[in-house]
Motif scaffolding. Structure first.
Motif, PDB file in Angstrom:
ATOM      1  N   LEU B  54       0.818  -1.220   0.000  1.00 50.46           N
ATOM      2  CA  LEU B  54       0.000   0.000   0.000  1.00 50.46           C
ATOM      3  C   LEU B  54       0.849   1.266   0.000  1.00 50.46           C
ATOM      4  O   LEU B  54       0.378   2.327  -0.409  1.00 50.46           O
ATOM      5  N   ASP B  55       2.082   1.152   0.442  1.00 53.66           N
ATOM      6  CA  ASP B  55       2.963   2.329   0.406  1.00 53.66           C
ATOM      7  C   ASP B  55       3.304   2.732  -1.027  1.00 53.66           C
ATOM      8  O   ASP B  55       3.708   3.855  -1.277  1.00 53.66           O
ATOM      9  N   LYS B  56       3.184   1.773  -1.936  1.00 58.95           N
ATOM     10  CA  LYS B  56       3.513   2.071  -3.336  1.00 58.95           C
ATOM     11  C   LYS B  56       2.259   2.316  -4.174  1.00 58.95           C
ATOM     12  O   LYS B  56       2.343   2.499  -5.395  1.00 58.95           O
ATOM     13  N   VAL B  58      -0.821   4.488  -5.329  1.00 58.35           N
ATOM     14  CA  VAL B  58      -1.352   5.850  -5.326  1.00 58.35           C
ATOM     15  C   VAL B  58      -2.714   5.849  -6.000  1.00 58.35           C
ATOM     16  O   VAL B  58      -2.968   5.068  -6.914  1.00 58.35           O
ATOM     17  N   ALA B  70     -10.662   9.490  -3.891  1.00 61.54           N
ATOM     18  CA  ALA B  70      -9.263   9.604  -3.461  1.00 61.54           C
ATOM     19  C   ALA B  70      -9.187  10.184  -2.054  1.00 61.54           C
ATOM     20  O   ALA B  70      -8.324   9.815  -1.262  1.00 61.54           O
ATOM     21  N   LEU B  75      -4.293   6.196   1.293  1.00 54.67           N
ATOM     22  CA  LEU B  75      -3.182   5.904   0.382  1.00 54.67           C
ATOM     23  C   LEU B  75      -2.596   7.264   0.019  1.00 54.67           C
ATOM     24  O   LEU B  75      -3.152   8.284   0.376  1.00 54.67           O
ATOM     25  N   ASP B  76      -1.475   7.288  -0.694  1.00 52.55           N
ATOM     26  CA  ASP B  76      -1.070   8.550  -1.299  1.00 52.55           C
ATOM     27  C   ASP B  76      -2.180   8.907  -2.288  1.00 52.55           C
ATOM     28  O   ASP B  76      -2.448   8.145  -3.227  1.00 52.55           O
ATOM     29  N   ALA B  77      -2.839  10.031  -2.044  1.00 54.59           N
ATOM     30  CA  ALA B  77      -4.096  10.294  -2.742  1.00 54.59           C
ATOM     31  C   ALA B  77      -4.096  11.695  -3.335  1.00 54.59           C
ATOM     32  O   ALA B  77      -3.728  12.664  -2.674  1.00 54.59           O
ATOM     33  N   PHE B  78      -4.507  11.768  -4.589  1.00 52.71           N
ATOM     34  CA  PHE B  78      -4.499  13.045  -5.311  1.00 52.71           C
ATOM     35  C   PHE B  78      -5.887  13.341  -5.847  1.00 52.71           C
ATOM     36  O   PHE B  78      -6.423  12.582  -6.645  1.00 52.71           O
ATOM     37  N   LEU B  92       2.745  10.525 -12.558  1.00 55.73           N
ATOM     38  CA  LEU B  92       3.162   9.774 -11.364  1.00 55.73           C
ATOM     39  C   LEU B  92       3.830   8.458 -11.767  1.00 55.73           C
ATOM     40  O   LEU B  92       4.883   8.086 -11.255  1.00 55.73           O
ATOM     41  N   LEU B  99       5.549   2.694  -8.668  1.00 56.45           N
ATOM     42  CA  LEU B  99       4.222   2.980  -8.116  1.00 56.45           C
ATOM     43  C   LEU B  99       3.157   2.136  -8.814  1.00 56.45           C
ATOM     44  O   LEU B  99       3.252   1.853 -10.004  1.00 56.45           O
TER      45      LEU B  99
END
Lengths: 385, 326
Positions: B54-56, B58, B70, B75-78, B92, B99
């Motif tokens: 989950l760290d990878k 996005v 998002a 998560l890394d969310a945009f 990204l 990713l």
């Protein structure tokens, strides 16, 4: 830190401004470029697309300029220095996501090789008429930084500054060159990599559970976390709080927008750069930028030979504007003269900063060529009366 | 900044997928009986079962009801601009190839304003999973006509019924080169979750369309009852046919909805094509962008001459400003 030598073509070259701009980006550590072809800017990405595969860079030709701008913001969130390149019509299309880059505080560089406008205008011929658009083109209140080179050498040198400023202040930086500089070929000296200082992305050292993406201190510049480093942050184009969460309130809007603007305004004195010449005792001071700064040399010479004391302020950073400097100078001179290849943009800012203490005289030229230096000389002579 | 958005975490009863969600942002903004929450739940379940890092991972959304997804995923969310989730995600992915990228957005966002990006990302086979929640309407703005609105359905801007022809999205995706194409409704939670699991494990441009009820606007404007009635409608009218030709997947107003997995094939991704091509043409001179990204790191730790404010001073104060106001 010193830059990565793989992007630095050290030596003396004979380059046009577009190629020099591309070299400057690579020397600055740019490793992601997305672009869409548009005259007169395309040579920048042609240069980069030829060299990037040998230095670990990625170039992608996107489907349009909206996509190009979106892609460089995405790439910048991986920590990669990113850039896009365009001219007037493409610049208009990029405005949407320039606003997003400002709102998300994403370091990136947007090169605009200016041509004549409005609309399709003069695709192959010079203009300087996007200067206000560079500052205000996207909706809402925000501040950006804009630079304007006057030569291929400066197109190289200032590109490095552009990337550095974008990293320091976490803003999109507008590189406002023009067709004439872009297509002018001159000697360009590229220094050794160890002589090129670049500002690296300032990654947070906080652990993920202690990190909020828009917490700031007095500097007003938040720390950065890259996508994929386990921070699981959230960022949005909506008005947001320190956590990057949307908050639809007047209070949050006040804090969010105030900081976006003030992080540039409060640091303006550090960002502003201009060259000045013969200001002391001048009757008339020329305020000029980009290619017009060089064309004006001839006009200045003519006026000086006729006995006029002409000072010069050449803007290198155009936005933020040297407001205090213009204001303090205004009562000491008869007039500012502002030649620019548009129907009056930067002259409005000079006039505002002069605040009625002296005149600001525009020397307009609609584009398609540079000024006739005689017109600039005439304006100086008239203003000195 | 303002703290008005903060909610009191409701932790008395842990939801099974709460580790995947920003529980501090719950309750969400979606209407009762909206299908988006169900799709999010299925996606979170799929993440749990695939065991991706989950760290990878996005997640990128555009604008609209589904554009809010998002914002709820931990998560890394945009949350990007309207229509631009796919090109943002492209940056990204190309910037940091390790990713795993999911684009999660709506029909108006991805194939209305963002349609050009959708077809080009599919053509290039950019490595991303695109989840499109199709509610046949622009929900967030009040029920306007969408490029997916079935012909004759009423919307707030087609008050006498839609006379345009909607997109057949699985066919669009397949013909542009998508490697995985499936369609489900938000009623098909098991099959949808399975599709997400499969799609997460595949490479290339993967596309899952999820038909989802909009009770507040689509159902109300068309007098179709409540969200429950729409789910009942899916139950009675969804036809599963994995072998269907995507050309035959048009959705007509209140007619059968053909669901299934229609495409599942391999095709080299954009990055694979680029790397292979450059290796072939440039040989040893080719230097690919590192998997962990093209960021140039400071190896020698010298003071930065340009930076007027050294990074150190910034860090020590940041924790203070976080706890109080600035």
């Amino acid at each position: 830190m010193k830059t990565d030598p793989s992007g630095v073509l050290t030596g003396q070259h004979y380059l046009d401004g577009d190629h020099a701009c591309g070299e400057g980006a690579m020397a600055a550590g740019c490793r992601f470029v997305a672009g869409y072809p548009i005259t007169p800017s395309t040579e920048v990405v042609e240069r980069i697309s030829r060299r990037f595969p040998m230095m670990g860079g990625t170039f992608i030709q996107m489907e349009d300029e909206m996509a190009s701008m979106a892609a460089i913001i995405g790439a910048s969130w991986t920590g990669t220095k990113s850039m896009t390149v365009t001219s007037g019509p493409g610049f208009s299309l990029m405005m949407e996501n320039i606003g997003l880059a400002a709102m998300m505080e994403t370091p990136c560089v947007v090169v605009n090789v200016q041509r004549g406008g409005p609309s399709t205008g003069l695709p192959t011929m010079v203009g300087q008429s996007d200067m206000m658009q560079a500052r205000w083109g996207s909706h809402g209140d925000y501040e950006i930084i804009a630079l304007s080179p006057q030569s291929p050498q400066e197109a190289f040198d200032l590109m490095i500054d552009a990337f550095n400023l974008s990293e320091m202040y976490r803003v999109p930086v507008m590189f406002m060159t023009d067709e004439c500089v872009g297509h002018m070929t001159e000697k360009v000296v590229i220094p050794k990599a160890e002589d090129i200082e670049i500002v690296p992305r300032k990654l947070t050292e906080k652990p993920p559970d202690k990190f909020w993406p828009y917490v700031t201190d007095k500097s007003m510049i938040p720390e950065f976390a890259r996508a994929g480093d386990g921070y699981r942050f959230h960022t949005t184009g909506l008005t947001h709080n320190e956590r990057g969460y949307p908050v639809m309130s007047a209070e949050c809007q006040q804090e969010c927008v105030t900081r976006l603007v003030d992080k540039i305004r409060h640091n303006a004195e550090d960002i502003i750069r201009f060259e000045e010449e013969d200001i002391d005792g001048a009757d008339v001071v020329l305020v000029t930028y980009g290619i017009t700064a060089r064309v004006a040399r001839r006009g200045i010479d003519i006026a000086r030979r006729k006995g006029i004391k002409v000072g010069v302020i050449r803007l290198i950073v155009v936005w933020p504007f040297p407001e205090r400097h213009i204001r303090e100078l205004a009562p000491k001179i008869k007039a500012f003269v502002v030649p620019e290849i548009n129907y009056g943009q930067i002259v409005l800012e000079v006039e505002r900063c002069a605040a009625g203490q002296t005149r600001a005289v525009l020397v307009p030229h609609m584009g398609g060529s540079v000024h006739n230096p005689a017109d600039i000389a005439d304006a100086i002579l008239e203003a000195a009366k | 900044m303002s703290k008005t958005a903060e909610q009191t975490p409701t932790e008395e009863m842990e939801h099974p997928v709460s580790p995947y969600l920003r529980m501090d942002r719950i309750p969400h903004i979606w209407c009762p009986t909206c299908g988006i929450g169900t799709v999010v739940r299925c996606y979170a379940d799929a993440l749990e079962h695939t065991g991706v890092d989950l760290d990878k991972l996005v997640i990128v959304s555009g604008i609209g009801c589904t554009g809010r997804v998002a914002g709820y995923m931990k998560l890394d969310a945009f949350h990007t601009t309207h229509g631009r989730a796919i090109p943002f995600a492209t940056g990204l992915k190309l910037g940091r190839s390790e990713l795993l990228v999911t684009v999660f957005s709506g029909d108006g966002d991805l194939v209305g304003i963002g349609g050009n990006h959708f077809i080009h990302a599919a053509r290039r086979n950019i490595d991303m999973l695109v989840i499109l929640v199709n509610n046949f309407i622009y929900g967030m703005t009040g029920g306007q006509n969408a490029p997916t609105t079935p012909t004759t359905a009423r919307t707030s801007t087609m008050p006498f019924g839609n006379f345009e022809r909607p997109f057949n999205l699985p066919h669009l995706a397949e013909s542009c080169g998508a490697t995985y194409v499936a369609r489900w409704t938000s009623l098909h939670v098991r099959r949808l979750t399975k599709s997400f699991r499969e799609a997460i494990d595949r490479k290339g441009f993967r596309f899952v369309e999820v038909i989802s009820p909009c009770a507040t606007l689509y159902a109300r404007l068309n007098k179709l009852g409540t969200g429950f009635n729409l789910m009942r409608f899916y139950h009675d009218n969804a036809v599963i046919d994995h072998n269907a030709d995507t050309r035959d997947l048009d959705i007509n107003f209140q007619d059968k909805i053909i669901c299934g997995k229609f495409v599942d094939k391999e095709r080299p991704t954009y990055s694979e094509m680029m790397h292979e091509h450059y290796r072939k043409t440039l040989g040893d001179k080719f230097v690919p962008t590192p998997e962990e990204g093209g960021m140039i790191r400071d190896t020698e730790e010298k003071p930065v001459s340009k930076g007027k404010k050294p990074a150190k001073s910034r860090k020590s104060k940041a924790s203070v400003s976080k706890s109080g106001k600035k």
